[in-house]
Design an enzyme around this catalytic site. Structure first.
Site, short mmCIF file in Angstrom:
data_model
loop_
_atom_site.label_atom_id
_atom_site.label_comp_id
_atom_site.label_asym_id
_atom_site.label_seq_id
_atom_site.Cartn_x
_atom_site.Cartn_y
_atom_site.Cartn_z
N HIS A 139 87.27 91.31 81.48
CA HIS A 139 87.42 91.98 80.19
C HIS A 139 88.56 91.33 79.42
CE1 HIS A 139 85.26 95.84 81.29
NE2 HIS A 139 85.59 95.45 82.51
N HIS A 190 82.91 90.17 86.16
CA HIS A 190 83.16 89.97 84.73
C HIS A 190 84.63 90.19 84.44
CE1 HIS A 190 82.09 94.16 85.46
NE2 HIS A 190 82.92 94.47 84.49
P1 AMP Z 1 83.47 97.57 84.62
O1 AMP Z 1 83.70 99.05 84.49
O2 AMP Z 1 84.70 96.76 84.80
O3 AMP Z 1 82.41 97.29 85.66
O4 AMP Z 1 82.90 97.14 83.20
C1 AMP Z 1 81.57 97.18 82.84
C2 AMP Z 1 81.52 97.06 81.36
O5 AMP Z 1 80.20 96.74 80.97
C3 AMP Z 1 81.89 98.34 80.62
O6 AMP Z 1 83.03 98.11 79.80
C4 AMP Z 1 80.64 98.67 79.81
O7 AMP Z 1 80.94 99.17 78.54
C5 AMP Z 1 79.95 97.33 79.72
N1 AMP Z 1 78.51 97.39 79.53
C6 AMP Z 1 77.63 98.20 80.14
N2 AMP Z 1 76.38 97.96 79.70
C7 AMP Z 1 76.48 96.93 78.82
C8 AMP Z 1 75.54 96.21 78.02
N3 AMP Z 1 74.24 96.47 78.06
N4 AMP Z 1 76.00 95.23 77.22
C9 AMP Z 1 77.32 94.93 77.17
N5 AMP Z 1 78.26 95.57 77.90
C10 AMP Z 1 77.84 96.57 78.70
#
Ligand code: AMP
Ligand code: ZN
Length: 134
Positions: free
Chosen positions: A101, A99
Site C-alpha cells: 500500500h 501487495h
Molecule cells: P489488505 O487489507 O492489506 O489485504 O489490503 C487489501 C486492499 O485491497 C484493501 O485496501 C481493499 O480496499 C483493496 N481492494 C479490495 N478489493 C479491491 C478491488 N477489487 N480493486 C482494488 N482494490 C481492492
C-alpha cells in the site's frame, strides 16, 4: 490462484484503475481507499505474503515503489506518505496476494497507522535481540 481477487484483476477478469503496468507488476488504485490516491503495487505472480515472495521480485517491487512514490509526491503535491504491507489475517491482511500500500497523507486527514508502544527494559530488548540476530 483461482479464487484470488488480485489474480483476477491481473488477468483482466475484474476491472481496475491501473496507473502502471509492466511484465512483472501492476499498480492500481485501491477500490476502497483510506485516502485519495491510495495505490497498491501487485506482483503479477501470485505470492500470498512476505513469507512466500521471491527476494529478487520483492527487491524490484520496492524499486518500483520508490518510483511510484516520487511520482505521487510530484503530481499530488504530497509531503507525507505511509507504506503499509500486511501479512496474515492477524495482521489485517484481507487479500492474500502480496501487495504494498502507498497511502498519501494530507494535513488533518483521518488515516491512522498507530500502535501502543511497549515499555521494555534493556534486558528484555537484549533477549529479543539475541533471539532475532541473523
Ligand atoms: P489488505 O487489507 O492489506 O489485504 O489490503 C487489501 C486492499 O485491497 C484493501 O485496501 C481493499 O480496499 C483493496 N481492494 C479490495 N478489493 C479491491 C478491488 N477489487 N480493486 C482494488 N482494490 C481492492
Ligand atoms: Zn493472486
Amino acid at each position: 490462484m483461482d479464487n484470488c481477487i488480485f489474480c483476477k484483476i491481473i488477468g483482466g477478469e475484474i476491472p481496475s484503475a491501473t496507473i502502471y503496468e509492466d511484465d512483472e507488476f501492476k499498480v492500481i488504485l485501491d477500490r476502497f481507499p483510506s485516502n485519495i490516491g491510495h495505490v497498491l503495487i501487485l506482483p503479477k505472480k501470485h505470492y500470498a505474503d512476505i513469507f512466500e515472495i521471491d527476494e529478487e521480485v520483492a527487491g524490484r517491487l520496492f524499486k518500483l515503489a520508490v518510483r511510484v512514490a516520487k511520482h505521487m509526491k510530484e503530481v499530488l503535491g504530497l509531503e507525507a506518505m505511509n507504506l503499509v504491507q500486511n501479512n496474515g489475517t492477524m495482521a489485517g491482511q484481507t487479500v492474500h496476494h502480496f501487495h504494498l500500500h502507498l497511502i498519501p497523507r494530507y494535513k488533518d486527514d483521518e488515516v491512522s497507522v498507530k500502535w501502543e508502544q511497549l515499555d521494555l527494559t534493556d534486558e528484555q530488548i537484549a533477549e529479543v535481540q539475541a533471539k532475532l540476530k541473523l
